[in-house]
Motif scaffolding. Structure first.
Motif, PDB file in Angstrom:
ATOM      1  N   MET A 104      -9.289   0.304 -29.709  1.00 42.26           N
ATOM      2  CA  MET A 104      -8.166   0.627 -28.828  1.00 42.26           C
ATOM      3  C   MET A 104      -8.663   0.887 -27.416  1.00 42.26           C
ATOM      4  O   MET A 104      -9.831   1.196 -27.190  1.00 42.26           O
ATOM      5  CB  MET A 104      -7.389   1.839 -29.345  1.00 42.26           C
ATOM      6  CG  MET A 104      -8.144   3.142 -29.301  1.00 42.26           C
ATOM      7  SD  MET A 104      -7.147   4.579 -29.773  1.00 42.26           S
ATOM      8  CE  MET A 104      -6.766   4.228 -31.470  1.00 42.26           C
ATOM      9  N   GLY A 105      -7.754   0.778 -26.470  1.00 41.13           N
ATOM     10  CA  GLY A 105      -8.051   1.113 -25.085  1.00 41.13           C
ATOM     11  C   GLY A 105      -8.011   2.606 -24.871  1.00 41.13           C
ATOM     12  O   GLY A 105      -7.401   3.350 -25.647  1.00 41.13           O
ATOM     13  N   GLU A 106      -8.684   3.062 -23.802  1.00 42.23           N
ATOM     14  CA  GLU A 106      -8.698   4.489 -23.473  1.00 42.23           C
ATOM     15  C   GLU A 106      -7.286   5.048 -23.335  1.00 42.23           C
ATOM     16  O   GLU A 106      -7.039   6.196 -23.683  1.00 42.23           O
ATOM     17  CB  GLU A 106      -9.441   4.709 -22.150  1.00 42.23           C
ATOM     18  CG  GLU A 106     -10.932   4.710 -22.264  1.00 42.23           C
ATOM     19  CD  GLU A 106     -11.600   4.875 -20.908  1.00 42.23           C
ATOM     20  OE1 GLU A 106     -12.598   5.605 -20.848  1.00 42.23           O
ATOM     21  OE2 GLU A 106     -11.134   4.287 -19.916  1.00 42.23           O
ATOM     22  N   ASP A 107      -6.368   4.241 -22.830  1.00 37.10           N
ATOM     23  CA  ASP A 107      -5.000   4.715 -22.642  1.00 37.10           C
ATOM     24  C   ASP A 107      -4.352   5.062 -23.985  1.00 37.10           C
ATOM     25  O   ASP A 107      -3.615   6.037 -24.100  1.00 37.10           O
ATOM     26  CB  ASP A 107      -4.162   3.675 -21.888  1.00 37.10           C
ATOM     27  CG  ASP A 107      -4.267   2.270 -22.475  1.00 37.10           C
ATOM     28  OD1 ASP A 107      -5.272   1.959 -23.154  1.00 37.10           O
ATOM     29  OD2 ASP A 107      -3.347   1.463 -22.252  1.00 37.10           O
ATOM     30  N   ASN A 108      -4.638   4.262 -25.029  1.00 39.88           N
ATOM     31  CA  ASN A 108      -4.101   4.571 -26.355  1.00 39.88           C
ATOM     32  C   ASN A 108      -4.780   5.796 -26.958  1.00 39.88           C
ATOM     33  O   ASN A 108      -4.145   6.568 -27.670  1.00 39.88           O
ATOM     34  CB  ASN A 108      -4.254   3.382 -27.308  1.00 39.88           C
ATOM     35  CG  ASN A 108      -3.264   2.282 -26.999  1.00 39.88           C
ATOM     36  OD1 ASN A 108      -2.128   2.552 -26.629  1.00 39.88           O
ATOM     37  ND2 ASN A 108      -3.688   1.053 -27.148  1.00 39.88           N
ATOM     38  N   LEU A 109      -6.065   5.963 -26.677  1.00 38.99           N
ATOM     39  CA  LEU A 109      -6.770   7.141 -27.184  1.00 38.99           C
ATOM     40  C   LEU A 109      -6.114   8.421 -26.665  1.00 38.99           C
ATOM     41  O   LEU A 109      -5.996   9.405 -27.384  1.00 38.99           O
ATOM     42  CB  LEU A 109      -8.250   7.094 -26.783  1.00 38.99           C
ATOM     43  CG  LEU A 109      -9.098   8.257 -27.283  1.00 38.99           C
ATOM     44  CD1 LEU A 109      -9.170   8.270 -28.808  1.00 38.99           C
ATOM     45  CD2 LEU A 109     -10.505   8.179 -26.695  1.00 38.99           C
ATOM     46  N   ASN A 110      -5.648   8.383 -25.423  1.00 37.15           N
ATOM     47  CA  ASN A 110      -5.005   9.555 -24.832  1.00 37.15           C
ATOM     48  C   ASN A 110      -3.757   9.985 -25.596  1.00 37.15           C
ATOM     49  O   ASN A 110      -3.393  11.160 -25.574  1.00 37.15           O
ATOM     50  CB  ASN A 110      -4.644   9.291 -23.369  1.00 37.15           C
ATOM     51  CG  ASN A 110      -5.872   9.159 -22.495  1.00 37.15           C
ATOM     52  OD1 ASN A 110      -6.954   9.576 -22.877  1.00 37.15           O
ATOM     53  ND2 ASN A 110      -5.712   8.566 -21.334  1.00 37.15           N
ATOM     54  N   TYR A 128     -13.346   2.543 -31.914  1.00 36.74           N
ATOM     55  CA  TYR A 128     -14.096   1.913 -30.829  1.00 36.74           C
ATOM     56  C   TYR A 128     -13.152   1.792 -29.638  1.00 36.74           C
ATOM     57  O   TYR A 128     -12.096   1.176 -29.742  1.00 36.74           O
ATOM     58  CB  TYR A 128     -14.602   0.536 -31.254  1.00 36.74           C
ATOM     59  CG  TYR A 128     -15.683   0.612 -32.304  1.00 36.74           C
ATOM     60  CD1 TYR A 128     -17.008   0.397 -31.965  1.00 36.74           C
ATOM     61  CD2 TYR A 128     -15.377   0.916 -33.641  1.00 36.74           C
ATOM     62  CE1 TYR A 128     -18.017   0.479 -32.926  1.00 36.74           C
ATOM     63  CE2 TYR A 128     -16.366   1.007 -34.600  1.00 36.74           C
ATOM     64  CZ  TYR A 128     -17.681   0.787 -34.234  1.00 36.74           C
ATOM     65  OH  TYR A 128     -18.670   0.879 -35.181  1.00 36.74           O
ATOM     66  N   VAL A 129     -13.543   2.395 -28.523  1.00 36.59           N
ATOM     67  CA  VAL A 129     -12.668   2.506 -27.364  1.00 36.59           C
ATOM     68  C   VAL A 129     -13.215   1.666 -26.224  1.00 36.59           C
ATOM     69  O   VAL A 129     -14.384   1.778 -25.852  1.00 36.59           O
ATOM     70  CB  VAL A 129     -12.548   3.981 -26.932  1.00 36.59           C
ATOM     71  CG1 VAL A 129     -11.671   4.114 -25.697  1.00 36.59           C
ATOM     72  CG2 VAL A 129     -11.996   4.827 -28.079  1.00 36.59           C
ATOM     73  N   TYR A 130     -12.345   0.810 -25.662  1.00 38.80           N
ATOM     74  CA  TYR A 130     -12.742   0.032 -24.487  1.00 38.80           C
ATOM     75  C   TYR A 130     -12.092   0.632 -23.239  1.00 38.80           C
ATOM     76  O   TYR A 130     -11.043   1.264 -23.313  1.00 38.80           O
ATOM     77  CB  TYR A 130     -12.409  -1.454 -24.648  1.00 38.80           C
ATOM     78  CG  TYR A 130     -10.965  -1.775 -24.940  1.00 38.80           C
ATOM     79  CD1 TYR A 130     -10.050  -1.982 -23.911  1.00 38.80           C
ATOM     80  CD2 TYR A 130     -10.517  -1.913 -26.254  1.00 38.80           C
ATOM     81  CE1 TYR A 130      -8.733  -2.293 -24.182  1.00 38.80           C
ATOM     82  CE2 TYR A 130      -9.204  -2.229 -26.537  1.00 38.80           C
ATOM     83  CZ  TYR A 130      -8.311  -2.423 -25.485  1.00 38.80           C
ATOM     84  OH  TYR A 130      -7.006  -2.727 -25.754  1.00 38.80           O
ATOM     85  N   PRO A 131     -12.742   0.481 -22.077  1.00 37.58           N
ATOM     86  CA  PRO A 131     -12.291   1.168 -20.866  1.00 37.58           C
ATOM     87  C   PRO A 131     -11.022   0.565 -20.251  1.00 37.58           C
ATOM     88  O   PRO A 131     -10.736  -0.616 -20.410  1.00 37.58           O
ATOM     89  CB  PRO A 131     -13.478   1.008 -19.913  1.00 37.58           C
ATOM     90  CG  PRO A 131     -14.188  -0.214 -20.383  1.00 37.58           C
ATOM     91  CD  PRO A 131     -13.963  -0.289 -21.869  1.00 37.58           C
TER      92      PRO A 131
END
Length: 193
Positions: A104-110, A128-131
């Motif tokens: 997922m993207g960092e925005d989804n992690l938030n 696994y987080v992409y920027p």
């Protein structure tokens, strides 16, 4: 086998999706990346989506020459709307010897703390987080969790919404799409109105 699950409506799949998926397959310890075509994201209006089979076909067309990228329609057969925790439980039951992780993207992690049973996901699966460029509101507690792996992947700021709107407005978007996906969209006159 270690499989990364890259969820999305892929409406349409574009080169940014492929760059991220391929980077995760080639530059992490994941053996494969499965692109999970979501029939209906609870956070999106269903009316804006192409029919499921068209979006799945575009993901097949986009990934057919990549050995480690696999499209899947696993969520098409699960109750709607889909929740990641249910999909993960279903996959683990169906493929007990596989280890599933999320991409997922960092925005989804938030916003992960808002997901249904997110604690269960974090307890049982790596992420696994992409920027992303705009990520000022990082959730420090989640970022520092040992199950979260920040990957130094390319920052991609292409969106399916931008592509759909550009096609509707008659703009040239071929560089943003795999060739066969563009041909499929063009042939079917998708996103024209």
């Amino acid at each position: 086998m270690k499989v990364g699950l890259y969820f999305g409506t892929f409406n349409p799949i574009h080169t940014g999706h492929l760059i991220i998926a391929n980077h995760m397959a080639e530059f992490t310890d994941l053996d494969q990346v499965w692109l999970v075509v979501t029939p209906h994201n609870p956070l999106k209006k269903k009316s804006t989506l192409l029919e499921d089979h068209h979006r799945l076909e575009m993901v097949f067309l986009a990934t057919e020459t990549y050995d480690r990228l696999k499209p899947t329609d696993i969520e098409f057969r699960l109750p709607q709307p889909n929740y990641t925790v249910h999909t993960l439980a279903h996959l683990q039951e169906k493929f007990p010897s596989y280890e599933f992780s999320l991409i997922m993207g960092e925005d989804n992690l938030n916003s992960l703390h808002k997901w249904k049973n997110y604690e269960v996901i974090l307890e049982n699966h790596d992420i696994y987080v992409y920027p992303r460029i705009n990520n000022e509101n990082a959730n420090e507690e989640l970022i520092n969790n040992h199950k979260i792996h920040k990957i130094d992947a390319p920052v991609i700021e292409i969106s399916s919404t931008f592509i759909r709107n550009s096609i509707r407005d008659g703009k040239e978007v071929r560089p943003l799409l795999p060739q066969k996906v563009w041909e499929y969209i063009d042939h079917n006159l998708f996103y024209k109105k």
